[in-house]
Design a protein around this motif. Structure first.
Motif, mmCIF file in Angstrom:
data_model
loop_
_atom_site.group_PDB
_atom_site.id
_atom_site.type_symbol
_atom_site.label_atom_id
_atom_site.label_comp_id
_atom_site.label_asym_id
_atom_site.label_seq_id
_atom_site.Cartn_x
_atom_site.Cartn_y
_atom_site.Cartn_z
ATOM 1 N N ALA A 1 1.041 -1.149 0.312
ATOM 2 C CA ALA A 1 0.154 -0.092 -0.063
ATOM 3 C C ALA A 1 0.883 1.310 -0.056
ATOM 4 O O ALA A 1 0.566 2.328 -0.634
ATOM 5 C CB ALA A 1 -0.980 -0.030 1.344
ATOM 6 N N VAL A 2 2.082 1.181 0.770
ATOM 7 C CA VAL A 2 2.840 2.288 0.715
ATOM 8 C C VAL A 2 3.502 2.487 -0.370
ATOM 9 O O VAL A 2 3.753 3.782 -1.093
ATOM 10 C CB VAL A 2 3.882 2.228 2.063
ATOM 11 C CG1 VAL A 2 4.690 3.425 1.962
ATOM 12 C CG2 VAL A 2 3.030 2.011 3.432
ATOM 13 N N LYS A 3 3.895 1.441 -1.053
ATOM 14 C CA LYS A 3 4.790 1.623 -2.553
ATOM 15 C C LYS A 3 3.694 2.108 -3.440
ATOM 16 O O LYS A 3 4.172 3.003 -4.150
ATOM 17 C CB LYS A 3 5.125 0.153 -2.750
ATOM 18 C CG LYS A 3 6.022 0.018 -4.005
ATOM 19 C CD LYS A 3 6.640 -1.380 -4.062
ATOM 20 C CE LYS A 3 7.907 -1.452 -5.232
ATOM 21 N NZ LYS A 3 8.261 -2.632 -5.254
ATOM 22 N N ARG A 4 2.416 1.812 -3.287
ATOM 23 C CA ARG A 4 1.732 2.309 -4.502
ATOM 24 C C ARG A 4 1.444 3.707 -4.073
ATOM 25 O O ARG A 4 1.288 4.541 -5.003
ATOM 26 C CB ARG A 4 0.318 1.573 -4.368
ATOM 27 C CG ARG A 4 0.379 0.064 -4.823
ATOM 28 C CD ARG A 4 -1.079 -0.482 -4.956
ATOM 29 N NE ARG A 4 -1.051 -1.873 -5.654
ATOM 30 C CZ ARG A 4 -2.154 -2.673 -5.806
ATOM 31 N NH1 ARG A 4 -3.217 -1.983 -5.601
ATOM 32 N NH2 ARG A 4 -2.272 -3.656 -6.394
ATOM 33 N N MET B 1 3.502 5.842 -2.949
ATOM 34 C CA MET B 1 4.666 6.663 -3.412
ATOM 35 C C MET B 1 4.760 6.698 -4.831
ATOM 36 O O MET B 1 4.945 7.831 -5.251
ATOM 37 C CB MET B 1 5.941 5.796 -2.993
ATOM 38 C CG MET B 1 6.113 5.868 -1.504
ATOM 39 S SD MET B 1 7.774 4.936 -1.108
ATOM 40 C CE MET B 1 8.378 5.565 0.399
ATOM 41 N N LEU B 2 4.344 5.701 -5.548
ATOM 42 C CA LEU B 2 4.509 5.798 -7.338
ATOM 43 C C LEU B 2 3.372 6.523 -7.468
ATOM 44 O O LEU B 2 3.568 7.382 -8.311
ATOM 45 C CB LEU B 2 4.062 4.370 -7.718
ATOM 46 C CG LEU B 2 5.157 3.555 -7.393
ATOM 47 C CD1 LEU B 2 4.784 2.047 -7.797
ATOM 48 C CD2 LEU B 2 6.493 3.700 -8.332
ATOM 49 N N GLY B 3 2.061 6.886 -6.756
ATOM 50 C CA GLY B 3 1.157 7.710 -7.112
ATOM 51 C C GLY B 3 1.585 8.959 -6.968
ATOM 52 O O GLY B 3 0.903 9.963 -7.755
ATOM 53 N N ARG B 4 2.304 9.558 -5.911
ATOM 54 C CA ARG B 4 2.639 10.556 -5.650
ATOM 55 C C ARG B 4 4.062 11.008 -6.566
ATOM 56 O O ARG B 4 4.639 11.872 -6.083
ATOM 57 C CB ARG B 4 2.997 10.907 -4.195
ATOM 58 C CG ARG B 4 1.716 10.838 -3.514
ATOM 59 C CD ARG B 4 0.834 12.012 -3.418
ATOM 60 N NE ARG B 4 1.778 13.093 -2.795
ATOM 61 C CZ ARG B 4 1.720 13.216 -1.504
ATOM 62 N NH1 ARG B 4 1.199 12.583 -0.635
ATOM 63 N NH2 ARG B 4 2.299 14.229 -0.941
#
Length: 536
Positions: free
Chosen positions: A470-473, A475-478
Motif C-alpha cells: 500500500a505504501v509503495k503504491r 509513493m508511485l502515485g505521488r
C-alpha cells in the motif's frame, strides 16, 4: 479480615467475572502474582506487552466480555499503548492494570527503576477513564468504578494504576463494591418519533456500525430489516451485525466509499436512513460524500457521535439493542414505510458490490474467496492492515456477530495474530484465523511463541509479496521514488516449524483453500505461507 492491596485487586476482578488475564510478569507485579496463586484467575503469557494488549482486545471483541491486561510500570505501560489506542478508536472494552512506583517516589525522577514524570498522564489520552489508587482501601471501589465505565456507556479502554507499596498495604475487604450493567434505554418519545418518520417514508435503508455488532442485537436487526423491508449496509466495524446472506443484507461497500459505488442507488432512492451504532465519520462516509437520504434517524450510545458531517432529523442517545427492540414494538403496530425494497433488488446490489471492479483490489479477490470458502461460518477472523484484508472488507462476507476484526480506527499493523489468540481463548469452540501481510506480522511475530506454548489451534495465514504494497503504491502515485518498502523476509515456514508449528507454503488460491480445510480439522496450530506474485 485484612487483605493486602494485591489480594483486594484479585478479589475485585473475580467479583466482576474476570476469568483470564494477559500478562508478562515482572518484579513490579510479583505481589499480584502471589495473590493470583490463591485465586481462580488464569494468566496467559504473551511475548510482548503489545501482544498482551491486542490479545485482551481480541478476547473482548470475540466474547463481548472485558479483556484484561496486566503490565509492569514504565516500559510495560509504554509498550501496551498502541493496542490501547486501537481499542479506544474501535470502541472495545479492555481493562489495563499497571503498577507504578511507590507513593513517595512518584514524580521525583531520582533514578528509580521505571521512573516516569507522570505515568498516568501517558495513557490518559487513549482511555475512557484513568485512575491511580493511593491506598489499599481504594482498590475495590476503584475496580468497581472501572467496570462501571466498561459496562455502561460507550465501550472503550479504561486504566487502573496501583503503586507498589499499596499492593503490600492491608485493608478490609467489602463485597458491596460491585458495578452493575445498566444499558441506556431510549426515550419513548424518540422511539415514537422514529416510527412516525419511518411511516411517513416510502423506502428506508439501514446503516449498521460497530455499535450494532452483538448477539443480542443481530436477531433484532434482522427482524427489523424484514419488517420494514429495508436493505442493511454495514460499515467496516459493523460487519457481522447481520448475516451477509440474509435477504435484506447488502454487506459493506468496501474500504472506501466512491461515488461510482453500486450501492449509491439504494441510498439515493430511499427516503429515510436509520444509522445504528455508527459515528458516520470521515472515513466511513468519505468526508460526508456518502449520499444519505435527507431524513436521518441516528442512534448511538455516545451523543458526541451526532456532531458529524450529517445533521440528524432525530438523534437518539441509547443502547442500539434496546432502541431496536422498542422500535419493533411500534413497527408491529403497522408504523412502517409504505412500500419497502424488493429482496431481488437487494440481491442484485449485493452481487454488484461483490463483482464491482476496482484495480486496487481485483487481484486479491480470488484469495479472499478461497479464505471464505474454506472457513466455517462461525470462524473468528482477525484481519491485519494488508491488501488482501482491504479487499476483504467488501468481498469477505461475515455471518455472525463478533467473528470479524479489522483495525479500522487506528490503522495499526500487527494486530491480527495476537487478536486471534485472544479470541481463541475467549471462544475455544470457534476456529480462529489471523490473516496477515508479510510486513505487518513482523510487528508481533514473536507471539507464535504464545501459540506454541499453549498448543493453541490458531491458524495463521501470511500473504507474502516482499513489500509494504500500500505504501509503495502511494509513493508511485505521488511520483515519489519507492524506498524503505521492500522487505527481506524470514522463511516463514521454517520459522513456524522452529516453534514446532505445522506449516505449509502455497502459491494458488485453490491450494490455500485446501490447506485451510485441513488446518481446521487439526487440534493444533498451523501457519500457511502464501506466496503472492510480484506487483504488476
Amino acid at each position: 479480615m485484612l487483605l493486602t492491596g494485591a489480594e483486594l485487586l484479585v478479589k475485585a476482578l473475580e467479583r466482576h467475572q474476570v476469568d483470564l488475564v494477559f500478562s508478562i510478569p515482572g518484579v513490579h507485579t510479583l505481589d499480584i502474582y502471589a495473590a493470583l496463586e490463591r485465586s481462580s484467575l488464569r494468566t496467559i503469557l504473551p511475548r510482548h506487552e503489545q501482544g498482551a494488549g491486542y490479545m485482551a482486545d481480541g478476547y473482548a471483541r470475540a466474547s463481548g466480555r472485558v479483556g484484561v491486561a496486566l503490565t509492569i510500570s514504565g516500559p510495560g505501560l509504554t509498550n501496551i499503548l498502541t493496542p490501547v489506542a486501537q481499542a479506544f478508536a474501535d470502541s472495545v472494552s479492555i481493562l489495563v492494570i499497571s503498577t507504578c512506583l511507590e507513593r513517595h517516589d512518584l514524580g521525583r525522577m531520582h533514578g528509580e527503576l521505571h521512573a516516569m514524570p507522570d505515568q498516568l498522564a501517558v495513557i490518559r489520552p487513549v482511555v475512557k477513564w484513568a485512575y491511580r489508587v493511593m491506598s489499599a482501601s481504594e482498590i475495590e471501589p476503584a475496580v468497581a468504578a472501572a467496570f462501571d465505565q466498561l459496562w455502561n456507556g460507550r465501550p472503550r479502554p479504561v486504566y487502573l494504576e496501583v503503586p507498589l507499596d499499596v499492593l503490600r498495604e492491608q485493608a478490609p475487604s467489602c463485597d458491596q463494591y460491585t458495578a452493575r450493567r445498566q444499558p441506556r434505554a431510549p426515550n419513548p418519545a424518540d422511539v415514537d418519533r422514529a416510527a412516525e418518520l419511518l411511516a411517513a417514508a416510502r423506502l428506508a435503508v439501514i446503516l449498521a456500525g460497530g455499535g450494532a455488532v452483538a448477539e443480542e442485537v443481530s436477531s433484532l436487526l434482522a427482524e427489523l430489516a424484514s419488517e420494514i423491508r429495508a436493505p442493511v449496509f454495514m460499515t467496516v466495524t459493523g460487519k457481522g451485525a447481520i448475516p451477509e446472506d440474509h435477504p435484506f443484507a447488502v454487506g459493506s461497500w468496501g474500504y472506501r466509499w466512491t461515488s461510482d459505488n453500486p450501492a449509491a442507488d439504494l441510498f439515493r432512492s430511499s427516503d429515510v436512513v436509520l444509522a445504528l451504532g455508527t459515528g458516520l465519520g470521515t472515513r466511513t462516509t468519505a468526508g460526508g460524500t456518502l449520499p444519505l437520504p435527507r431524513t436521518l434517524i441516528h442512534v448511538d450510545i455516545d451523543p458526541m457521535e451526532f456532531s458529524s458531517s450529517y445533521c440528524p432529523t432525530l438523534a437518539v442517545a441509547a443502547d442500539v439493542g434496546k432502541f431496536v427492540a422498542a422500535l419493533l414494538e411500534r413497527i408491529r403496530g403497522n408504523l412502517r414505510p409504505s412500500e419497502g425494497w424488493d429482496p431481488v433488488t437487494i440481491a442484485k446490489t449485493r452481487e454488484s458490490l461483490r463483482s464491482f471492479s476496482q484495480d486496487t483490489y481485483d487481484r486479491y479477490k480470488s484469495w479472499v474467496q478461497a479464505l471464505r470458502s474454506a472457513l466455517p461460518r462461525e470462524t473468528f477472523t482477525a484481519h491485519d492492515m494488508t491488501m488482501v484484508c482491504y479487499a476483504g472488507v467488501r468481498h469477505f462476507p461475515v455471518y455472525l456477530p463478533r467473528t470479524y476484526t479489522f483495525p479500522r480506527g487506528f490503522g495499526t499493523l500487527g494486530s491480527a495474530l495476537p487478536m486471534a489468540i485472544g479470541a481463541k481463548f475467549a471462544r475455544p469452540e470457534r476456529p480462529a484465523v489471523a490473516i496477515c501481510g508479510d510486513g505487518g506480522i513482523q510487528f508481533t511475530i514473536q507471539e507464535l511463541g504464545t501459540v506454541a506454548q499453549y498448543r493453541l489451534p490458531v491458524i495463521v495465514v501470511v500473504f507474502d509479496d516482499h513489500t509494504h504494497t500500500a505504501v509503495k503504491r502511494a509513493m508511485l502515485g505521488r511520483e515519489v521514488r519507492p524506498r524503505d518498502v521492500d522487505l527481506i523476509n524470514p522463511d516463514f515456514v521454517a520459522l513456524a516449524r522452529a516453534y514446532e508449528i505445522e506449516s505449509v507454503r502455497v502459491t494458488e488460491p485453490e491450494e490455500l483453500a485446501q490447506a485451510l480445510s485441513r488446518a481446521i480439522e487439526r487440534p493444533a496450530p498451523t501457519l500457511v505461507h502464501v506466496i503472492l506474485r510480484d506487483e504488476p
